[in-house]
Design a protein around this motif. Structure first.
Motif, PDB file in Angstrom:
ATOM      1  N   UNK A 229       0.834  -1.195   0.000  1.00 19.96           N
ATOM      2  CA  UNK A 229       0.000   0.000   0.000  1.00 19.96           C
ATOM      3  C   UNK A 229       0.873   1.251   0.000  1.00 19.96           C
ATOM      4  N   UNK A 230       0.289   2.333  -0.446  1.00 20.43           N
ATOM      5  CA  UNK A 230       0.897   3.655  -0.371  1.00 20.43           C
ATOM      6  C   UNK A 230       0.122   4.441   0.670  1.00 20.43           C
ATOM      7  N   UNK A 231       0.828   5.039   1.625  1.00 24.36           N
ATOM      8  CA  UNK A 231       0.138   5.746   2.696  1.00 24.36           C
ATOM      9  C   UNK A 231      -0.811   6.801   2.141  1.00 24.36           C
ATOM     10  N   UNK A 232      -2.028   6.780   2.628  1.00 28.09           N
ATOM     11  CA  UNK A 232      -3.022   7.757   2.205  1.00 28.09           C
ATOM     12  C   UNK A 232      -3.800   7.365   0.967  1.00 28.09           C
ATOM     13  N   UNK A 233      -3.504   6.195   0.393  1.00 28.73           N
ATOM     14  CA  UNK A 233      -4.211   5.772  -0.810  1.00 28.73           C
ATOM     15  C   UNK A 233      -5.692   5.569  -0.519  1.00 28.73           C
ATOM     16  N   UNK A 234      -6.507   5.816  -1.540  1.00 28.19           N
ATOM     17  CA  UNK A 234      -7.955   5.672  -1.422  1.00 28.19           C
ATOM     18  C   UNK A 234      -8.416   4.650  -2.452  1.00 28.19           C
ATOM     19  N   UNK A 235      -9.251   3.719  -1.999  1.00 28.38           N
ATOM     20  CA  UNK A 235      -9.761   2.674  -2.874  1.00 28.38           C
ATOM     21  C   UNK A 235     -11.270   2.777  -3.012  1.00 28.38           C
ATOM     22  N   UNK A 236     -11.731   2.714  -4.245  1.00 30.00           N
ATOM     23  CA  UNK A 236     -13.153   2.560  -4.527  1.00 30.00           C
ATOM     24  C   UNK A 236     -13.358   1.075  -4.758  1.00 30.00           C
ATOM     25  N   UNK A 237     -13.835   0.408  -3.717  1.00 32.89           N
ATOM     26  CA  UNK A 237     -13.896  -1.051  -3.693  1.00 32.89           C
ATOM     27  C   UNK A 237     -12.497  -1.627  -3.934  1.00 32.89           C
ATOM     28  N   UNK A 238     -12.228  -2.295  -5.018  1.00 32.80           N
ATOM     29  CA  UNK A 238     -10.900  -2.893  -5.200  1.00 32.80           C
ATOM     30  C   UNK A 238      -9.975  -2.065  -6.079  1.00 32.80           C
ATOM     31  N   UNK A 239     -10.447  -0.897  -6.525  1.00 29.27           N
ATOM     32  CA  UNK A 239      -9.673  -0.078  -7.455  1.00 29.27           C
ATOM     33  C   UNK A 239      -9.136   1.163  -6.767  1.00 29.27           C
ATOM     34  N   UNK A 240      -7.855   1.391  -6.891  1.00 28.87           N
ATOM     35  CA  UNK A 240      -7.269   2.592  -6.302  1.00 28.87           C
ATOM     36  C   UNK A 240      -7.618   3.798  -7.168  1.00 28.87           C
TER      37      UNK A 240
END
Length: 268
Positions: A229-240
């Motif tokens: 993971x990359x800190x602060x990443x946001x995922x919409x279900x399984x897609x970043x």
């Protein structure tokens, strides 16, 4: 699911119903020791009993714990118990949430209900658990957020919405704060929108949703230490995907920390 979490310890907040319950089930089935949080000890123990009766899990892997997030002193006591009993916590899933009421509701601590339960309590819990949250590869915090954070703004001068209250604006603000908090550099964290699911929050979205188990699969996936993971990443279900504009900016993160520290009475 394979036992890829064997030997790891995970805490899931709001784990007695909905996405939190299904996330706890998936993680326990994958071999993790799961600290299953509920609002009351009775609710937490009942959820554990239900999992043992209906899922393919080892009863020894399930540890009920409780705190009402509408009371910050209970959050602090919960954190102290976890630190004392579990010196190594691999993953914290900040999932507990409530819909903002139709009419503005203030907690005993003086905060708007959804802002406290959905964000401030998790902010306090995460900071208090920092001493035991592992810095080993794969350790992380997973904040269960919402796409509604994109339509939100944080009312910096009136976060408790004393002057102008809207339940949708209040709820969305709590989700934006949780998403910004995931970008805090002090811990490795991501946020995820598990999709609209048939839970107590579904009426806020105005249309039918997926099952809680489907949403939980996206949360559990992010607990896999093999997933970088990359800190602060946001995922919409399984897609970043990119989070809301400005949500990962250092200035916004610092401003949110300052506000949260003031409201919870805790200096991180």
């Amino acid at each position: 699911m394979p036992s890829f979490l064997s030997g790891r310890t995970v805490m899931v907040t709001g784990a007695t119903t909905g996405i939190g319950y299904e996330t706890a089930r998936l993680l326990a089935e994958s071999g993790a020791t799961v600290l299953l949080h509920g609002r009351t000890p009775q609710e937490a123990r009942a959820a554990v009993a239900r999992l043992i009766a209906t899922a393919d899990v080892d009863a020894e892997l399930l540890r009920p714990c409780a705190a009402d997030f509408a009371h910050l002193d209970e959050v602090e006591r919960l954190a102290n118990r976890v630190v004392a009993g579990h010196p190594h916590l691999d993953v914290l899933v900040n999932n507990a949430a409530v819909a903002a009421p139709e009419h503005r509701t203030v907690t005993h601590d003086g905060n708007e209900l959804s802002f406290q339960v959905n964000f401030l309590a998790h902010y306090l819990l995460t900071n208090l658990l920092e001493p035991v949250l592992t810095t080993d590869p794969g350790g992380r915090v997973v904040n269960v957020s919402s796409s509604m954070h994109r339509s939100a703004s944080i009312s910096w001068n009136d976060p408790n919405r004393t002057r102008r209250y809207s339940r949708l604006a209040a709820y969305a603000q709590s989700q934006l704060a949780l998403t910004v908090f995931a970008a805090d550099p002090r811990v490795s964290a991501v946020s995820v929108d598990p999709g609209v699911c048939e839970t107590a929050l579904r009426p806020l979205y105005g249309h039918e949703g997926a099952t809680p188990a489907e949403g939980a699969a996206h949360v559990a996936r992010l607990c896999d230490p093999a997933l970088e993971i990359v800190n602060g990443a946001y995922y919409d279900r399984s897609t970043r995907r990119d989070s809301a504009r400005g949500a990962t900016e250092e200035r916004t993160i610092k401003r949110l920390n300052k506000l949260a520290e003031l409201l919870v009475g805790h200096s991180a």
